[in-house]
Design a protein around this motif. Structure first.
Motif, PDB file in Angstrom:
ATOM      1  N   ASN A  47     -65.678  26.551   6.443  1.00  0.00           N
ATOM      2  CA  ASN A  47     -64.322  26.293   5.937  1.00  0.00           C
ATOM      3  C   ASN A  47     -63.418  25.811   7.062  1.00  0.00           C
ATOM      4  O   ASN A  47     -62.686  24.839   6.905  1.00  0.00           O
ATOM      5  CB  ASN A  47     -63.709  27.577   5.355  1.00  0.00           C
ATOM      6  N   SER A  80     -63.272  33.635   6.291  1.00  0.00           N
ATOM      7  CA  SER A  80     -63.176  33.378   4.854  1.00  0.00           C
ATOM      8  C   SER A  80     -62.490  34.563   4.174  1.00  0.00           C
ATOM      9  O   SER A  80     -62.259  35.615   4.786  1.00  0.00           O
ATOM     10  CB  SER A  80     -64.573  33.181   4.256  1.00  0.00           C
ATOM     11  N   THR A 108     -60.139  30.260   3.219  1.00  0.00           N
ATOM     12  CA  THR A 108     -60.500  29.903   1.847  1.00  0.00           C
ATOM     13  C   THR A 108     -59.312  29.258   1.135  1.00  0.00           C
ATOM     14  O   THR A 108     -58.289  29.899   0.899  1.00  0.00           O
ATOM     15  CB  THR A 108     -60.979  31.142   1.067  1.00  0.00           C
TER      16      THR A 108
END
Length: 158
Positions: A47, A80, A108
């Protein structure tokens, strides 16, 4: 501080000892970044990489963690959503290490305007606007070296 350890693989996650920021934007408000929506343990680094590649803004949470060099390591990232949950439950809620009692960014993304955060004052997770200046705590993966044992290393006890 170690907050996750897999006893089978010897791999784990650790959090930096201090916050990297007490107020920085997630970044890229109005833009949905492809690939930055993962929430599972083990997806924070990907991410963060997607954030750094897809967002040209310099002062953002994901880039801050990606560019961090701390304790001779340069592989830090923004955790995350699920990794941040473990930081909260295994470190903060257990009284280990010092954290602020406000919101922390996760890596996220929820959509083009919002990303997931963890509220360290009550343990809840929700989404907040990407332009808000919130706290950041970087983390990184580690692997323990495997030990090999040869015949000469063993002693038989009767």
């Amino acid at each position: 501080m170690i907050f996750y350890f897999d006893t089978i693989s010897g791999a784990g996650l650790l959090a930096a000892n201090n916050d990297q920021s007490s107020g920085i934007e997630w970044g890229c408000h109005g833009t949905q970044l492809i690939g930055a929506e993962e929430s599972a343990i083990g997806t924070g680094a990907l991410n963060s990489s997607d954030i750094a590649i897809g967002c040209s803004s310099s002062a953002i949470a994901g880039r801050l963690c990606n560019n961090l060099i701390l304790n001779n390591h340069d592989d830090w990232f923004l955790p995350s959503k699920d990794e941040l949950e473990l930081i909260y439950t295994r470190l903060y809620a257990s009284g280990i290490d010092s954290f602020s009692s406000g919101y922390y960014w996760s890596s996220t993304e929820a959509n083009d305007n919002f990303a997931w955060v963890h509220d360290f004052s009550n343990g809840s997770q929700t989404t907040k606007g990407k332009t808000l200046a919130l706290s950041v705590r970087a983390c990184r993966y580690f692997d323990l070296p495997t030990a090999s044992i040869s015949q000469s290393d063993t002693t038989i006890c009767n």
